[in-house]
Design a protein around this motif. Structure first.
Motif, PDB file in Angstrom:
ATOM      1  N   TRP A  42     -48.470 -17.363 -27.280  1.00 20.40           N
ATOM      2  CA  TRP A  42     -49.663 -16.616 -27.692  1.00 20.40           C
ATOM      3  C   TRP A  42     -49.590 -16.196 -29.152  1.00 20.40           C
ATOM      4  CZ3 TRP A  42     -54.056 -16.862 -25.208  1.00 20.40           C
ATOM      5  CH2 TRP A  42     -54.022 -17.255 -23.875  1.00 20.40           C
ATOM      6  N   THR A  52     -60.127 -12.841 -30.784  1.00 17.88           N
ATOM      7  CA  THR A  52     -60.798 -13.881 -29.991  1.00 17.88           C
ATOM      8  C   THR A  52     -61.140 -13.311 -28.628  1.00 17.88           C
ATOM      9  OG1 THR A  52     -59.458 -15.545 -31.099  1.00 17.88           O
ATOM     10  CG2 THR A  52     -60.593 -16.246 -29.112  1.00 17.88           C
ATOM     11  N   ALA A  53     -62.392 -13.537 -28.207  1.00 16.34           N
ATOM     12  CA  ALA A  53     -62.878 -13.032 -26.913  1.00 16.34           C
ATOM     13  C   ALA A  53     -62.634 -11.531 -26.780  1.00 16.34           C
ATOM     14  CB  ALA A  53     -62.207 -13.789 -25.764  1.00 16.34           C
ATOM     15  N   LEU A 189     -55.518 -18.344 -10.999  1.00 20.36           N
ATOM     16  CA  LEU A 189     -56.655 -18.649 -11.888  1.00 20.36           C
ATOM     17  C   LEU A 189     -57.599 -17.456 -12.012  1.00 20.36           C
ATOM     18  CD1 LEU A 189     -58.183 -20.864 -13.504  1.00 20.36           C
ATOM     19  CD2 LEU A 189     -59.424 -21.369 -11.398  1.00 20.36           C
ATOM     20  N   TYR A 194     -53.051 -17.528 -15.475  1.00 20.38           N
ATOM     21  CA  TYR A 194     -53.011 -18.693 -16.370  1.00 20.38           C
ATOM     22  C   TYR A 194     -53.422 -18.284 -17.785  1.00 20.38           C
ATOM     23  CZ  TYR A 194     -52.592 -21.685 -12.252  1.00 20.38           C
ATOM     24  OH  TYR A 194     -52.172 -22.282 -11.104  1.00 20.38           O
ATOM     25  N   TRP A 198     -60.875 -12.965 -19.970  1.00 19.45           N
ATOM     26  CA  TRP A 198     -61.809 -12.760 -21.092  1.00 19.45           C
ATOM     27  C   TRP A 198     -61.998 -14.032 -21.906  1.00 19.45           C
ATOM     28  CZ3 TRP A 198     -63.942  -8.385 -20.020  1.00 19.45           C
ATOM     29  CH2 TRP A 198     -63.196  -7.395 -19.381  1.00 19.45           C
ATOM     30  N   PHE A 199     -61.059 -14.971 -21.805  1.00 28.08           N
ATOM     31  CA  PHE A 199     -61.186 -16.232 -22.545  1.00 28.08           C
ATOM     32  C   PHE A 199     -62.111 -17.217 -21.844  1.00 28.08           C
ATOM     33  CE2 PHE A 199     -56.872 -15.060 -24.234  1.00 28.08           C
ATOM     34  CZ  PHE A 199     -57.294 -14.875 -25.539  1.00 28.08           C
ATOM     35  N   PHE A 200     -62.448 -16.948 -20.590  1.00 25.74           N
ATOM     36  CA  PHE A 200     -63.247 -17.898 -19.815  1.00 25.74           C
ATOM     37  C   PHE A 200     -64.733 -17.704 -20.098  1.00 25.74           C
ATOM     38  CE2 PHE A 200     -59.220 -17.916 -17.678  1.00 25.74           C
ATOM     39  CZ  PHE A 200     -59.105 -19.177 -17.115  1.00 25.74           C
TER      40      PHE A 200
ATOM     41  N   SER B  38     -56.112 -26.890 -12.441  1.00 26.71           N
ATOM     42  CA  SER B  38     -55.646 -25.660 -13.091  1.00 26.71           C
ATOM     43  C   SER B  38     -55.107 -25.956 -14.486  1.00 26.71           C
ATOM     44  CB  SER B  38     -54.563 -24.990 -12.240  1.00 26.71           C
ATOM     45  OG  SER B  38     -53.375 -25.746 -12.256  1.00 26.71           O
ATOM     46  N   VAL B  41     -58.133 -26.553 -16.671  1.00 25.20           N
ATOM     47  CA  VAL B  41     -58.807 -25.282 -17.002  1.00 25.20           C
ATOM     48  C   VAL B  41     -58.061 -24.563 -18.115  1.00 25.20           C
ATOM     49  CG1 VAL B  41     -59.287 -22.963 -16.114  1.00 25.20           C
ATOM     50  CG2 VAL B  41     -59.859 -24.956 -14.743  1.00 25.20           C
ATOM     51  N   PHE B  42     -56.730 -24.482 -17.950  1.00 23.53           N
ATOM     52  CA  PHE B  42     -55.919 -23.788 -18.952  1.00 23.53           C
ATOM     53  C   PHE B  42     -56.065 -24.471 -20.316  1.00 23.53           C
ATOM     54  CE2 PHE B  42     -51.646 -22.874 -20.882  1.00 23.53           C
ATOM     55  CZ  PHE B  42     -51.840 -21.516 -21.026  1.00 23.53           C
ATOM     56  N   VAL B  45     -59.630 -23.948 -21.788  1.00 23.49           N
ATOM     57  CA  VAL B  45     -59.840 -22.587 -22.305  1.00 23.49           C
ATOM     58  C   VAL B  45     -59.162 -22.426 -23.665  1.00 23.49           C
ATOM     59  CG1 VAL B  45     -59.211 -20.172 -21.926  1.00 23.49           C
ATOM     60  CG2 VAL B  45     -60.191 -21.499 -20.077  1.00 23.49           C
ATOM     61  N   ARG B  49     -61.104 -21.816 -27.267  1.00 15.49           N
ATOM     62  CA  ARG B  49     -60.899 -20.568 -28.006  1.00 15.49           C
ATOM     63  C   ARG B  49     -60.084 -20.756 -29.278  1.00 15.49           C
ATOM     64  NH1 ARG B  49     -64.525 -16.728 -26.695  1.00 15.49           N
ATOM     65  NH2 ARG B  49     -64.849 -16.735 -24.428  1.00 15.49           N
ATOM     66  N   PHE B  50     -59.162 -21.715 -29.251  1.00 19.40           N
ATOM     67  CA  PHE B  50     -58.285 -21.905 -30.413  1.00 19.40           C
ATOM     68  C   PHE B  50     -58.412 -23.345 -30.899  1.00 19.40           C
ATOM     69  CE2 PHE B  50     -56.480 -18.729 -27.601  1.00 19.40           C
ATOM     70  CZ  PHE B  50     -56.299 -17.651 -28.451  1.00 19.40           C
TER      71      PHE B  50
END
Lengths: 267, 266
Positions: A42, A52-53, A189, A194, A198-200, B38, B41-42, B45, B49-50
């Motif tokens: 991260w 972000t988000a 999920l 994961y 908030w990023f979704f 999964s 999805v990860f 996302v 975002r990045f």
């Protein structure tokens, strides 16, 4: 006397772990490496990005690390103890749960309580180390810490009832391996393991709002990092409490129905 | 040839056995699929975002999870029973395998049919098609051949890692615990450019646990990022070959471990 029996039932799994030093060492190594990897990831993702988000770098790292630590709360290898509902159904020994002076639902709850308290000790130890090392940010105020603790407790109750529902499924389907794996996926999920919810996309966040999973982890962690302000926290706590009550009533109903299906081997 | 025929017949019987419980059969397919979803999805996302993760654009990044997932799906289908073999060791089934006229490793692989591989493969192929259609690369026969080699190499590398853990499991049955962690690590950190991580952490996932060789290095070579991976270009380029070599090495280790296997009763 009842307290003594409860204590004895609750400590079964933690005692099993304490008598298996290699397993504890493995847990320690795994937890440490996972925290380092997740924090590094991260930090790396935020290297060229600001907020972000609605999450800053510190909030995102804190959320991700706490999610890793929280995963220790219910990750004991119960299967090794040969005392899961699935195994008892498979070997036809579930009937013994109904022959003891302790009701099966209470035995199940006490075992889970012991596991969660043991897991909490691991998570708390990890949290204190991460806090001292500056990996995670401290809560913004004592009020936030208090509300977070209450929310985490409610979240763990929700998680217990969700997992209990899956155990109870065995009374009807005998095997629940597939359903359990699907549930673990949904839990990871939709509770934000994961990645923080908030990023979704918005539709995903709205959808997860109708399910109990986000109440287990996403809500307490969001309160901790300040993504859910204290002014909105009461509403979230009420939703968590609703899920606790609803799932408690549902699982109690299932226990009653399940008891009618228990037969000793041979019918 | 006779061994292959027997293996095929056993697999067919195992498949029919799985069909006995239809709901469980369908759910297992669903599990394979959603487990792979999964990862998608990860990755999605993070990509949303990045943007520009580690200097890679999103179509290039997508090639990493697609390669890894396809390699993983093939591993689950063909060699995946070494994952979680600790249960069979604990139950003493290895002792039974030792008395039969078929190699123990093959018997282990033929223990049951991996229904979830159907779901895994379906999603992995879908993601690979998506990744290739979004790719801006010129897919020459050379690149296509390298991609196929990378997928096969990734499958063998994953098999080598799980076989090594199973070897440890022959001596210490609780070592099976590590296989679950390995699967988690592969799923989480094997799906995007490792150069977003600090060098020490990237080094750990390259030389400590050779996770980078499964998909990251091959994808870097294909997309022209091969010189920015932190390892010599040639090393990144020979990733598919390393997978095969690692698997052969793990089989040697397996034979050695089996010779020293003392059984559950000592």
């Amino acid at each position: 006397m009842a307290v003594l029996h409860a204590w004895r039932a609750a400590r079964v799994t933690p005692l099993g772990e304490l008598h298996a030093p290699p397993r504890m060492t493995a847990v320690l190594v795994r937890l440490a490496v996972q925290v380092v990897l997740v924090a590094s990831l991260w930090h790396g993702l935020y290297a060229h990005t600001g907020t972000t988000a609605g999450l800053t770098e510190g909030q995102a790292v804190t959320y991700a690390v706490l999610a890793v630590l929280a995963s220790r709360l219910r990750e004991l290898d119960q299967y090794a103890g040969r005392d899961t509902v699935l195994q008892h159904m498979h070997f036809g020994t579930i009937v013994y749960w109904y022959l003891r002076p302790l009701p099966p639902q209470r035995y199940h709850a006490l075992r889970a309580l012991g596991e969660q308290v043991y897991g909490f000790a691991w998570a708390l130890g990890g949290y204190l180390v991460c806090l001292a090392a500056g990996v995670v940010d401290p809560p913004r105020s004592a009020a936030v810490a208090g509300v977070f603790a209450l929310s985490l407790f409610l979240g763990q109750c929700v998680l217990y009832f969700v997992l209990l529902t899956l155990d109870q499924l065995c009374f009807w389907t005998v095997r629940n391996n597939a359903a359990m794996l699907i549930l673990i996926f949904a839990q990871n999920l939709l509770s934000g393991v994961y990645a923080p919810l908030w990023f979704f996309p918005d539709w995903f966040i709205t959808l997860s709002g109708f399910l109990p999973f986000q109440a287990t982890l996403s809500v307490p962690l969001s309160i901790y990092i300040g993504r859910i302000p204290l002014s909105d926290a009461f509403e979230q706590l009420a939703i968590q409490a609703f899920w606790v009550v609803a799932l408690f009533l549902f699982t109690r109903f299932l226990w009653r129905r399940a008891a009618r299906r228990v037969i000793s081997q041979g019918g | 040839m006779n061994g292959m025929r027997i293996a095929w017949r056993v697999t067919r019987l195992n498949f029919r056995a799985q069909l006995e419980y239809r709901t469980e059969f369908l759910l297992m397919i669903a599990i394979g699929a959603i487990w792979q979803v999964s990862v998608i999805v990860f990755a999605t996302v993070l990509l949303t975002r990045f943007t520009g993760m580690g200097g890679w654009d999103s179509s290039e990044v997508l090639l990493i999870p697609a390669t890894r997932m396809l390699a993983h799906a093939l591993f689950v289908l063909l060699l995946g029973r070494v994952h979680g073999a600790g249960r069979q060791i604990q139950e003493g089934r290895i002792d039974i395998y030792l008395t039969r006229p078929m190699p123990v490793y093959r018997q282990l692989q033929l223990a049951f049919f991996p229904t979830n591989a159907i779901g895994d493969l379906t999603v992995a192929v879908g993601l690979m098609v998506g990744a290739l259609s979004r790719s801006h690369l010129d897919w020459t026969p050379g690149r296509i051949s390298y991609l196929i080699a990378a997928i096969v190499g990734g499958m063998f590398l994953e098999a080598a890692l799980f076989t090594a853990i199973t070897c440890a499991g022959l001596r210490f049955p609780a070592a099976d615990y590590w296989s679950r962690w390995l699967e988690e690590l592969l799923g989480t950190f094997g799906s995007y450019p490792l150069n977003v991580l600090p060098k020490a952490v990237g080094g750990l996932l390259t030389y400590g646990l050779p996770l980078a060789f499964v998909a990251y290095f091959p994808a870097a070579v294909l997309t022209g990022h091969g010189h920015d991976t932190g390892v010599p270009y040639w090393l990144a380029a020979v990733s598919p070959l390393l997978g095969v070599v690692a698997y052969l090495g793990s089989r040697v280790l397996w034979r050695w471990s089996l010779r020293h296997y003392a059984g559950v009763n000592g």
